[in-house]
Design an enzyme around this catalytic site. Structure first.
Site, PDB file in Angstrom:
ATOM      1  N   LYS A   1       0.862  -1.194   0.000  1.00  0.00           N
ATOM      2  CA  LYS A   1       0.000   0.000   0.000  1.00  0.00           C
ATOM      3  C   LYS A   1       0.891   1.235   0.000  1.00  0.00           C
ATOM      4  CE  LYS A   1      -4.468  -0.292   2.318  1.00  0.00           C
ATOM      5  NZ  LYS A   1      -5.143  -0.087   3.614  1.00  0.00           N
TER       6      LYS A   1
HETATM    7  C1  E4P Z   1      -8.572   0.513   3.477  1.00  0.00           C
HETATM    8  O1  E4P Z   1      -7.757  -0.130   2.866  1.00  0.00           O
HETATM    9  C2  E4P Z   1      -8.283   1.223   4.737  1.00  0.00           C
HETATM   10  O2  E4P Z   1      -7.536   0.376   5.579  1.00  0.00           O
HETATM   11  C3  E4P Z   1      -9.483   1.689   5.500  1.00  0.00           C
HETATM   12  O3  E4P Z   1     -10.666   1.558   4.827  1.00  0.00           O
HETATM   13  C4  E4P Z   1      -9.203   3.028   6.131  1.00  0.00           C
HETATM   14  O4  E4P Z   1     -10.313   3.797   6.394  1.00  0.00           O
HETATM   15  P1  E4P Z   1     -11.111   3.840   7.763  1.00  0.00           P
HETATM   16  O5  E4P Z   1     -10.120   3.744   8.883  1.00  0.00           O
HETATM   17  O6  E4P Z   1     -11.826   5.154   7.750  1.00  0.00           O
HETATM   18  O7  E4P Z   1     -12.045   2.666   7.722  1.00  0.00           O
END
Ligand code: E4P
Length: 214
Positions: free
Chosen positions: A83
């Site tokens: 990522k």
């Molecule tokens: C996605 O890959 C992220 O880990 C995740 O959705 C982050 O967003 P959130 O913490 O608002 O759910």
């Protein structure tokens, strides 16, 4: 449409894998912190449990450092996806990683131009955070619709991971507009399996079954 679990908790990953619907896992630094585990032990274990891509996030902010970090993460297992946050240095890194054959998931995406650039540099995945856009007063799923259209217009193969999903309707709308993947936490995934009318009819059937002579 593929379903990913957004979590770094081993118990959750094992349980959802047991349901037979798990196509992959996404983690992020907050999930890893919440797990309390050392990533050196945690990451290989997650990768071994999942028959599909596992996103592990690079936390460096400069292209050379992101590339070095990504190379180390990619050594953990064949199913690692690195990522990388959407930003200039991230785009530079993703282009270099794509040339090396390292798969990337461009994350923290909040606009269509960002998603276009991620596809241009060879990201395998783009992660628009729909729930966070909704919280800021936007319609997050409109962004997913725009990305789908842009990618289809130019035959980009970057897969759309709808992220920061908060409820089952996010999943329905993502599927209707042709998103490739939804990643969600355990609670939302459980909600997908449930309906109060299902509970009510099962309750009636089981009560009536007790009256059947046996
Ligand atoms: C996605 O890959 C992220 O880990 C995740 O959705 C982050 O967003 P959130 O913490 O608002 O759910």
């Amino acid at each position: 449409m593929k379903i990913f679990l957004d979590s770094a908790l081993i118990d959750q990953i094992k349980e959802v894998a047991g349901w037979g619907i798990l196509d992959g896992v996404t983690t992020n630094p907050s999930h890893v912190a919440a797990s309390g585990a050392n990533p050196k032990d945690l990451y290989p274990e997650i990768c071994s449990l999942v028959d599909g891509p596992v996103s592990l996030e690079a936390v460096s902010l400069e292209a050379d450092a992101i590339v070095s970090e990504a190379r180390e993460l990619a050594k953990i297992a064949d199913n690692v996806v690195v990522k990388v946050p959407i930003m200039k240095q991230g785009l530079i890194a993703v282009k270099r990683l794509a040339a090396e054959g390292i798969t990337t998931n461009v994350t923290a995406n909040f606009s269509a131009p960002q998603a276009l650039l991620a596809a241009k540099v060879g990201a395998a995945y783009i992660s628009p955070f729909v729930g966070q856009l909704d919280n800021a007063g936007h319609d997050g799923m409109k962004l997913v619709e725009q990305i789908r259209k842009i990618y289809d217009n130019y035959d980009y193969t970057t897969e759309i991971i709808v992220a920061a999903i908060r409820n089952p309707m996010h999943v329905v709308r993502a599927a209707l507009c042709g998103a490739d993947i939804c990643t969600m936490n355990f609670q939302v995934l459980e909600m997908l399996t449930e309906h109060p009318l299902t509970d009510a009819i099962l309750d009636r059937f089981l009560k009536d079954w007790e009256k059947v002579p046996k």
